[in-house]
Motif scaffolding. Structure first.
Motif, PDB file in Angstrom:
ATOM      1  N   LYS A1049       0.847  -1.194   0.000  1.00  0.00           N
ATOM      2  CA  LYS A1049       0.000   0.000   0.000  1.00  0.00           C
ATOM      3  C   LYS A1049       0.884   1.246   0.000  1.00  0.00           C
ATOM      4  O   LYS A1049       1.875   1.301   0.736  1.00  0.00           O
ATOM      5  N   ARG A1050       0.497   2.219  -0.798  1.00  0.00           N
ATOM      6  CA  ARG A1050       1.306   3.450  -0.857  1.00  0.00           C
ATOM      7  C   ARG A1050       0.710   4.497   0.084  1.00  0.00           C
ATOM      8  O   ARG A1050      -0.486   4.498   0.338  1.00  0.00           O
ATOM      9  N   GLY A1051       1.527   5.391   0.594  1.00  0.00           N
ATOM     10  CA  GLY A1051       0.987   6.537   1.328  1.00  0.00           C
ATOM     11  C   GLY A1051       1.307   6.562   2.809  1.00  0.00           C
ATOM     12  O   GLY A1051       0.749   7.359   3.541  1.00  0.00           O
ATOM     13  N   PHE A1052       2.201   5.711   3.274  1.00  0.00           N
ATOM     14  CA  PHE A1052       2.468   5.692   4.714  1.00  0.00           C
ATOM     15  C   PHE A1052       3.902   6.086   5.085  1.00  0.00           C
ATOM     16  O   PHE A1052       4.310   5.968   6.227  1.00  0.00           O
ATOM     17  N   LEU A1053       4.642   6.564   4.080  1.00  0.00           N
ATOM     18  CA  LEU A1053       5.999   7.055   4.375  1.00  0.00           C
ATOM     19  C   LEU A1053       5.905   8.394   5.095  1.00  0.00           C
ATOM     20  O   LEU A1053       5.018   9.197   4.806  1.00  0.00           O
ATOM     21  N   LYS A1054       6.822   8.638   5.995  1.00  0.00           N
ATOM     22  CA  LYS A1054       6.898   9.955   6.637  1.00  0.00           C
ATOM     23  C   LYS A1054       7.492  10.954   5.633  1.00  0.00           C
ATOM     24  O   LYS A1054       8.161  10.544   4.679  1.00  0.00           O
ATOM     25  N   PRO A1055       7.279  12.252   5.867  1.00  0.00           N
ATOM     26  CA  PRO A1055       7.880  13.235   4.943  1.00  0.00           C
ATOM     27  C   PRO A1055       9.406  13.062   4.865  1.00  0.00           C
ATOM     28  O   PRO A1055      10.033  12.603   5.822  1.00  0.00           O
TER      29      PRO A1055
END
Lengths: 1143, 418
Positions: A1049-1055
């Motif tokens: 799933k994409r979208g859970f990396l920290k900035p």
């Protein structure tokens, strides 16, 4: 992230390759990966990196270049840094490879057809300006009518230098309606040599165009026009009356005359002649020169007539340039004319002709030129001398030396200059005129004898010492040292005794020069012999000093201390000129014991001058300059000391000069010194240095101050303004210090109470044995070590120390509670102290002796630079490396490494010692990572705690430990891999990682060390999949995916810039990845691969039972930390245990 | 006509108090030295120093920044003519000598225009920013018979920067042949040269509104249009290839020109240039580690950037001896041996005298062109990140079309150098 979009040919190659060869090679990656990896590598730091990165990039062809172009932002709105490096690098690297060049050019052409910002298009057009060809003319022509892009595209077209490109410009010009566009196009055509444009340009000119267009038309016609344009351009020039105007019709006309001269010489000759008469009428010499230059180039021109015209004008500009345009010296008629004209009473004409004769090195005119040597016009006179000087030769020499007989104060310096540059022996000529010359002439002869150091003329010079002419005699005295040899010594001794005091100084110099070819012993023998016979022995001190021997120094010191008046002064003068640095000690004795201000002043000057001219290290210079500053009386002396301190590159000097920045008369030199030291030594950067530099910046006031402030700004922006060296001794009291209790091992065995009690006692003792005098920390000679309150790990340290004369001078610096960096009196041969200070005295296995002796005399200050990183110690003593990265052993327990953190101690060893300037710069190392109690309980093992990479293997060049992290700094765009030494099958793996923009890496699991982990094992993607360049990724390329097999799933990396925490659980066929607390992947590889993998590739290693864990590098910087693992081997272990129990 | 000049010479008392520009006497007729006049183009930074250069009086100034012009004019007591278009200054009959202290992308055009107007020229370094412009400038001076001086002086005076010796004794030593041949000269911080590496550009400049005092279009002139940013103009222009070449452009000719003189290469050019440098941005100038030039006879000039290089490298290395900073030479008894040789030929170092006598100044358009060419060859090699071969006769790069396109860079309308 890898593979996916093969182009067919590469795929074919890969099918026949074995997987090992495929691994990590650029062609094995997708186009967008190669581009991203390359962007992360740019700008390339080295040529090798540049070549490799560009090779990678260019391999992606049109697709890659188009990706780059689409990544561009409108200029001035958002940065294009990386893409501009990539695109311009691409352009430059293919410029000379036809096939690749045309791929790039075609792509730019295609991109220019897209809807893009005009600023971006201008950038792309500039790429075509560099590598475009005729094939790109159509697209470039499309922009010729666009106000913003007409300039760039017309410029790109002229860069092509082709008929077709020029024709495109011309075609556009015919179609153009707006004057602005016409100006662009005409100006472009004006930079070509495209004759065919002429009719169109003339047509435009005929129609009375506005001023702006007229200007570019005239220039363009001047450049591309033919004979046809002569008329119109002449008319335009006439209109301005041949004067210089903004449209500059005259120069366009001259231009075209030159251009068509070859094609129609007779016509041009006529026109240029007309131009010349116009110029003459208007009295415009520069225009006369231009017309003459054209005429000179034409075969049928009557050149003599041109020369006559010029000479007749009497104008120096016209004459000089006409003469220069043609070498009349081979033309008898011309030469005759020139020489006749030379006799006319015009100084301009004479000057022009005289210089020309010399510049052309005309022969047989020496007598003609010589007539002007005594001209009343100084310009003419100078021209004559310089002319002769250029011609050279023996005849000229004869003429030149005759000038020395003159009393003309203008001519003698000119003659001297000419004689200095005369190529050949001048000694005979000089002596021939000497007796007939006046004082100025004689003096000049002597100066020339000195300049060429003519030993042969010794007698002539010597004899002048006995004549009744003070000025000549004084010059002769100064000349002596340049002509003497050892043979002259006895005669010079006699001369010395007969000379007056002023000349005597020069004779002494001559004697020293003559002595210098002898050995020191021979010198001493000759000089003492003479001294014994002489009543004026003080005359010979300087000769004695010249020998540089110890015995000479002893005599001089003794004499200085026992005599008075002139004799005393003579010994001082001799000492002050002493050549070797060891004279610093007697000079210091003199200044320290001085009885008068004069004595202080002259000895201070002598020491400063000695330090300045010496080749001692900056550290030594700094020590002696700090010492002598206390005796400096005048601002001159202080400024001089500050200036030299500025070149010593020592931190102590930087701090020493600081207070002088507040003294008005010293502030400029103090600031310069501080600036020089700080800017030359980035290792001194920190809070203190920044404060000083900011102060310097305000003070500086000199012609270069603007540059200097700029340099300071740059330094401050690039170096830390925090931290740096910190003073740990305040010069007033013992704050921060304490007495010594036991040693690091015994202290750990004491209870807190015992320790506290012992400390109180130790502190009481310390106060008795350690005193503060004049800001210095003094150990009185009895008592125990003084220790820092603070414990230090890795650090750099500066400390000045001084052993006081007395019984067995000895001391040392304990690092981390451990003895010691040795300090002792090198005279103590019985204990082996002759090796010098700065060694690790207590080492048994590792080196304990310093590399060289760098100690200064006991009683003087010395200075240490000490660095300890881990267990390795480096020491510089007085600027010399004496201990080079040596392991320091643990004295208290030889089986242990040195303690990681402990106090610094100043050793007490029973003799008086002084310390000052104690600075420490700590090198921060993070606390090693430790498992949590839960993890410890569960059986986790640390793979990386921030201090070492012992559990890892592979590419140790690109992967380094830094501040407790593993950081990859890829040297190549496809990076490298770092593997665990152990193999793992089922496990829980926890780690943290930090990405840079667009960063790409991967976590290999169950992989062998060879081959591409994504196929020969498994790769869990590590990728900044939020970067704009990755917007079109396949799902199975998202961060966390089992590459090519199971999407995450994409979208859970920290900035970017924050740490991510990830857990990977691999258990049989199930893989689970949790990122920052969210499960982003939880799947079964066997199921996922059931109907073929998502990327339709063969994954031979997908079902490996075990393998290494690896970081799989790409072009980007990524950091990792806190890595730990828990293995599931439980089943196996139980089985084994059971077996054992049965046995 | 000669009598008029003679007349003026004899009535010295009158002329002392009157500025009579040469043009009033008729060009080519020379007034006493204190009467030569100058007009300065570009009075922002460097140009203000030109006010004080000896021997001439400032009568006109020009700048495209109104603030610069007002500030600089306030430094002069006399009333002078102020211009915003340099061609108006060139047209000013009161001006004898045109001083050019603009960014380098203007040097070529302005010098050529001044030459055509019959003015003598005092131009800042680097002479031009392309090889082609230098060539054209040289032709224009030749064609119009002007006197041209480039404003760097180490080939004839001062111990240049940190080297600790003036050039003359070095020239004498080289000329004597004592060092042998060919020579290798290494120019670096180790011998005191500072490339001023803070003259580097920024790889990204956001677009900003043009301040109203600045005529940005005229400031750009022949350079490509790029959006305005304060870092592009005034002192910072040095960091952008369109106008200069960073420390190499700004300081290079100072260091290289005396070396060209030392090596006797005043009418020659290297045949090869090699660079060791990080990749250069297409707009912004970056730093570099080294640039090496080789002449046909094997002589080399090596430029070391920043702290690169070893401190014990000689400044001049020859097969028979070396010379280090502060004139330390490793030939035994070299001073005595050298004394027997002649001094270098006298150079014309008085610009005012050159204007009077029409003799070339020591650093003129010809040797200045050649040392500027060295700088510009280096800039091209840096921009292209590659070794370039050069033909000194044809004055072009060999087998490198792209490099040759950088010999003459197309100019933005309405500017053209011809």
């Amino acid at each position: 992230m890898k593979h996916v979009k093969y182009c067919i040919s590469i795929l074919t190659v890969c099918l026949f390759s074995i997987s090992v060869l495929m691994a990590q090679m650029p062609q094995n990656r997708t186009v967008s990966t190669i581009v991203a990896d390359a962007l992360a590598q740019l700008p390339a730091k080295t040529e090798a990196q540049y070549t490799q990165t560009m090779k990678d990039l260019v391999s992606t062809g049109e697709e890659g270049l188009m990706i780059l172009i689409k990544l561009m932002n409108p200029p001035g709105v958002k940065s294009n840094e990386a893409t501009e490096f990539a695109i311009s690098g691409w352009t430059n690297s293919v410029a000379n490879d036809n096939a690749k060049r045309s791929i790039a050019a075609d792509t730019y052409e295609k991109a220019l057809g897209l809807t893009l910002d005009k600023g971006i298009k201008a950038f792309l057009i500039r790429q075509l300006e560099v590598i475009g060809s005729d094939e790109n003319i159509d697209i470039l022509s499309q922009f010729l009518f666009d106000n913003r892009l007409s300039g760039p595209s017309s410029q790109a077209l002229i860069a092509l230098h082709s008929e077709k490109a020029n024709n495109a410009l011309l075609a556009a010009l015919s179609d153009a309606t707006s004057d602005d566009i016409k100006i662009y196009l005409v100006n472009a055509i004006g930079q070509t040599d495209y004759e065919k444009a002429e009719p169109v340009l003339l047509g435009l000119l005929k129609n009375n165009p506005p001023v702006g267009l007229t200007n570019v038309l005239l220039k363009a016609l001047g450049n591309v026009g033919t004979q046809t344009s002569l008329g119109p351009l002449k008319m335009a020039a006439e209109k301005t009356n041949y004067s210089y105007q903004k449209n500059d019709a005259t120069s366009a006309y001259i231009h075209i005359l030159k251009n068509v001269a070859g094609m129609n010489p007779s016509y041009v000759q006529k026109s240029a002649n007309d131009l010349l008469s116009q110029a003459t009428k208007l009295n415009e010499p520069n225009l006369q020169v231009a017309a003459t230059e054209i005429l000179m180039s034409l075969p049928k021109t009557n050149k003599i007539q041109l020369l006559k015209n010029a000479l007749k004008s009497g104008n120096i500009i016209y004459i000089t340039n006409t003469l220069n345009a043609y070498t009349f010296q081979s033309d008898k008629k011309g030469m005759k004319l020139i020489l006749i004209k030379l006799q006319e009473p015009s100084s301009d004409v004479q000057t022009a002709i005289l210089y020309w004769l010399g510049n052309q090195k005309v022969e047989n005119v020496i007598s003609e030129i010589s007539k002007y040597l005594y001209s009343t016009d100084k310009t003419v006179q100078a021209a004559a001398v310089r002319s002769l000087s250029k011609i050279g030769g023996k005849a000229v020499l004869t003429v030149l030396v005759q000038l020395l007989k003159s009393n003309d104060s203008n001519i003698i310096p000119l003659a001297k200059q000419a004689l200095l540059a005369y190529n050949g022996d001048i000694s005979g000529a000089l002596t021939s005129v000497f007796n007939d010359s006046g004082d100025k002439g004689k003096t000049t002869v002597l100066q020339l004898i000195a300049a060429r150091q003519m030993n042969s003329q010794y007698d002539l010079v010597y004899n002048q010492m006995f004549i009744d002419n003070d000025s000549v005699k004084a010059e002769a005295a100064q000349t002596l040292k340049f002509v003497v040899t050892e043979k002259n010594i006895p005669e010079l001794f006699n001369l010395l005794e007969q000379s007056d005091s002023k000349n005597a100084e020069f004779v002494k110099e001559a004697i020293n020069k003559a002595l210098s070819s002898l050995t020191p012993d021979q010198q001493i023998a000759i000089v003492s012999d003479r001294m014994n016979k002489s009543v004026k022995s003080s005359l010979y001190y300087s000769a004695l000093a010249n020998s540089g021997t110890k015995s000479a120094m002893d005599i001089l010191i003794k004499t200085y201390n026992t005599k008075t008046g002139e004799t005393k002064q003579a010994t001082f003068d001799a000492l002050a000129k002493w050549k070797s640095f060891d004279v610093v000690y007697p000079l210091l004795d003199i200044v320290r014991n001085a009885k008068s201000m004069d004595e202080i002043n002259q000895s201070t000057d002598a020491i400063v001058s000695l330090v300045d001219r010496s080749v001692q290290t900056g550290a030594v210079k700094s020590l002696f300059l700090q010492e002598v500053m206390q005796f400096a009386q005048t601002d001159r002396q202080k400024n001089e000391i500050l200036r030299i301190l500025g070149n010593t590159n020592t931190y102590q000097a930087l701090l020493f000069v600081e207070p002088f920045m507040d003294v008005p008369a010293l502030r400029e030199s103090a600031s310069q010194a501080a600036m020089n030291i700080a800017l030359n030594n980035p290792s001194f950067a920190g809070e203190k240095t920044a404060t000083i530099l900011e102060k310097v910046s305000k003070i500086l006031s000199n012609p270069d101050a603007g540059y200097q402030r700029e340099a300071i700004r740059k330094f401050l922006s690039e170096n830390s303004k925090e931290g740096g060296f910190v003073s740990i001794f305040n010069g007033k009291n013992l704050d921060g210090w304490k007495g010594l209790v036991g040693n690091p091992i015994t202290r750990t065995k004491m209870s807190l109470k015992e320790l506290a009690q012992a400390q109180v006692k130790a502190d009481e003792e310390a106060v008795k044995s350690w005193a503060i005098e004049n800001g210095e920390l003094i150990f009185t000679g009895s008592g125990s070590n003084l220790c820092t309150n603070k414990k230090y790990g890795d650090f750099e340290m500066l400390i000045d120390w001084k052993l006081y004369p007395g019984k067995e001078p000895d001391a040392g610096i304990y690092l981390r509670g451990t003895p010691q960096v040795q300090i002792w009196d090198t005279a103590r041969v019985n204990v082996g102290a002759q090796v010098g200070s700065g060694g690790l005295y207590n080492n048994q296995t590792n080196p304990s002796k310093p590399l060289k002796v760098a100690d200064l005399k006991v009683g003087e200050w010395n200075t240490f630079y000490i660095k300890i990183i881990g267990d390795r110690v480096t020491v510089y003593l007085n600027g010399e490396l004496v201990t080079d990265n040596v392991i320091m052993e643990n004295y208290w327990d030889i089986n242990q490494p040195i303690f990681p953190f402990e106090q610094i101690e100043l050793q007490a060893h029973g003799s008086k010692v002084g310390y000052r300037n104690i600075y420490v710069k700590e090198i921060i190392r993070p606390e090693p990572f430790k498992l949590s109690k839960e993890e410890e309980k569960e059986g986790f093992k640390i793979l990386f705690d921030g201090t070492n990479m012992h559990q890892w293997t592979g590419n140790a060049t690109d992967y380094v430990t830094e501040n407790g992290n593993i950081v990859i700094y890829p040297s190549m765009s496809f990076g490298g891999n770092l593997y665990t030494k152990e193999e793992y099958g089922d496990f829980v793996y926890r780690f943290e990682f930090q990405l840079t923009p667009g960063a790409n890496n991967g976590l290999g699991i169950r992989t062998p060390m060879e081959g591409d982990a994504a196929y020969v094992g498994m790769e869990l993607q590590i990728l900044d999949n939020e970067a704009p360049m990755y917007k079109d990724l396949h799902e199975y390329q998202y961060h966390g995916s089992v590459y090519g097999v199971i999407p995450a799933k994409r979208g859970f990396l920290k900035p970017i810039g924050e740490w991510n925490y990830e857990e990977v659980v691999a258990k049989g066929d199930t893989i689970k990845v949790t990122l920052n607390g969210t499960v982003i992947l939880d799947g079964n590889i066997r199921e996922a691969a059931k109907n073929g993998t998502a990327d339709k590739q063969d994954h031979p290693g997908l079902f490996n039972k075990k393998g290494h864990i690896a970081f799989l590098g790409h072009g980007s910087v990524v950091k990792f930390r806190n890595i730990r693992i828990k293995e599931w081997k439980m089943v196996k272990i139980f089985k084994r245990r059971n077996k054992n129990e049965h046995i | 006509m000669t009598t008029r000049r003679h007349f003026l010479k004899t009535v010295g008392a009158l002329s002392l108090f009157t500025i009579v520009p040469r043009s009033v006497l008729g060009r080519g007729f020379i007034a006493p030295s204190d009467q030569l006049t100058k007009g300065i183009i570009g009075v922002g930074g460097m140009g203000r120093n030109h006010i004080y250069y000896d021997g001439t009086r400032v009568v006109a100034m020009c700048d495209v920044d109104k603030n610069h012009l007002t500030q600089a004019a306030a430094l002069v007591k006399d009333k002078i003519n102020l211009y915003s278009d340099f061609r108006d200054l060139i047209l000013d009959k009161n001006v004898d000598i045109v001083h050019i202290a603009t960014p380098p992308h203007w040097h070529g055009i302005m010098s050529v225009e001044a030459a055509k107007a019959g003015k003598d020229i005092f131009c800042e370094k680097p002479m031009t920013r392309t090889i082609g412009e230098g060539k054209r400038l040289m032709e224009a001076i030749q064609q119009n018979g002007n006197i041209f001086r480039l404003n760097t002086w180490f080939r004839f005076k001062d111990p240049f920067y940190g080297l600790g010796t003036p050039v003359k004794p070095l020239k004498k030593l080289i000329q004597s042949g004592m060092l042998g041949w060919p020579l290798k000269v290494t120019i670096s911080k180790q011998t005191g040269f500072d490339w001023k590496f803070f003259w580097i550009g920024k790889n990204y400049l956001e677009s900003q509104p043009v301040p109203k005092e600045l005529d940005y279009d005229m400031w750009l002139g022949p350079a490509p249009y790029k959006p305005y940013n304060v870092h592009r103009v005034h002192q910072n222009f040095r960091g952008y290839w369109d106008y200069d070449a960073g420390g190499l452009g700004d300081m290079g000719q100072h260091y290289i020109d005396p070396v060209q003189y030392l090596l006797g290469k005043d009418d020659d050019s290297p045949i090869k240039v090699e660079v060791d440098a990080p990749q250069q941005h297409p707009d912004a100038v970056g730093t570099w580690q080294s640039i090496t030039y080789t002449y046909k006879d094997g002589c080399q000039i090596v430029l070391w950037g920043g702290d690169y290089g070893k401190p014990d490298t000689p400044y001049i290395a020859g097969p028979k001896g070396n010379v280090y900073k502060n004139f330390v030479c490793d030939i035994p008894d070299w001073e005595k041996k050298l004394a027997g040789y002649p001094e270098p030929a006298v150079q014309n170092t008085d610009f005012i005298e050159c204007v009077h006598t029409r003799q070339k100044f020591a650093l003129n358009e010809v040797n200045g062109y050649h040392s500027a060419t060295i700088v510009n060859m280096g800039a091209v090699a840096l921009r292209l990140n590659r070794t370039l071969n050069y033909d000194p006769i044809k004055q072009e790069f060999i087998n490198d079309a792209e490099a040759n396109r950088l010999l003459n860079q197309p100019m933005r309308a309405p500017w053209n150098i011809n």
